[in-house]
Motif scaffolding. Structure first.
Motif, PDB file in Angstrom:
ATOM      1  N   LYS A  42       5.628  -2.980   8.938  1.00  8.16           N
ATOM      2  CA  LYS A  42       5.135  -1.604   9.074  1.00  8.16           C
ATOM      3  C   LYS A  42       6.204  -0.606   8.635  1.00  8.16           C
ATOM      4  N   LEU A  43       7.447  -0.877   8.977  1.00  4.43           N
ATOM      5  CA  LEU A  43       8.537  -0.002   8.564  1.00  4.43           C
ATOM      6  C   LEU A  43       8.680  -0.037   7.043  1.00  4.43           C
ATOM      7  N   TYR A  44       8.593  -1.228   6.471  1.00  4.05           N
ATOM      8  CA  TYR A  44       8.652  -1.369   5.008  1.00  4.05           C
ATOM      9  C   TYR A  44       7.540  -0.556   4.349  1.00  4.05           C
ATOM     10  N   GLU A  45       6.321  -0.697   4.833  1.00  7.04           N
ATOM     11  CA  GLU A  45       5.190   0.028   4.247  1.00  7.04           C
ATOM     12  C   GLU A  45       5.357   1.538   4.391  1.00  7.04           C
ATOM     13  N   TYR A  46       5.882   1.984   5.536  1.00  8.01           N
ATOM     14  CA  TYR A  46       6.135   3.409   5.745  1.00  8.01           C
ATOM     15  C   TYR A  46       7.154   3.922   4.725  1.00  8.01           C
ATOM     16  N   ARG A  47       8.218   3.178   4.567  1.00 11.01           N
ATOM     17  CA  ARG A  47       9.269   3.592   3.638  1.00 11.01           C
ATOM     18  C   ARG A  47       8.753   3.654   2.202  1.00 11.01           C
ATOM     19  N   SER A  49       5.676   4.057   1.207  1.00  8.88           N
ATOM     20  CA  SER A  49       4.696   5.142   1.068  1.00  8.88           C
ATOM     21  C   SER A  49       5.350   6.517   1.053  1.00  8.88           C
ATOM     22  N   HIS A  50       6.584   6.597   1.530  1.00 10.42           N
ATOM     23  CA  HIS A  50       7.316   7.863   1.526  1.00 10.42           C
ATOM     24  C   HIS A  50       8.338   7.943   0.390  1.00 10.42           C
ATOM     25  N   SER A  57      14.336   0.231   0.762  1.00 13.95           N
ATOM     26  CA  SER A  57      13.406  -0.117   1.839  1.00 13.95           C
ATOM     27  C   SER A  57      13.791  -1.424   2.526  1.00 13.95           C
TER      28      SER A  57
END
Length: 78
Positions: A42-47, A49-50, A57
């Motif tokens: 989830k942290l990877y996907e957040y990074r 996407s930002h 990431s």
């Protein structure tokens, strides 16, 4: 599903999804790549996407949270 079906039915594949990290190493899922780099998916996907780069990431460690502030509201006095 019977026991026989459970043992003989093919496992659904991930559609042949392969991904590569910034070093070119192949992984068979994003989750396995994140596990290798000790990053929560989830942290990877957040990074990503930002606008973070793939390398940043995966290689930037997660921030540590102050145990006292976790779950507490910042606008309410104790």
């Amino acid at each position: 599903m019977t026991q026989e079906e459970a043992l003989t039915k093919p496992v659904k594949s991930n559609g042949g999804l392969k991904c590569y990290d910034h070093l070119g190493k192949k992984y068979y899922s994003i989750t396995s790549m994140c596990n290798h780099w000790n990053i929560d998916r989830k942290l990877y996907e957040y990074r990503i996407s930002h606008g973070w780069s793939l390398e940043r990431s995966l290689t930037t460690p997660p921030r540590r949270q102050n145990k006292k502030s976790v779950g507490k509201s910042l606008d309410r006095p104790e």
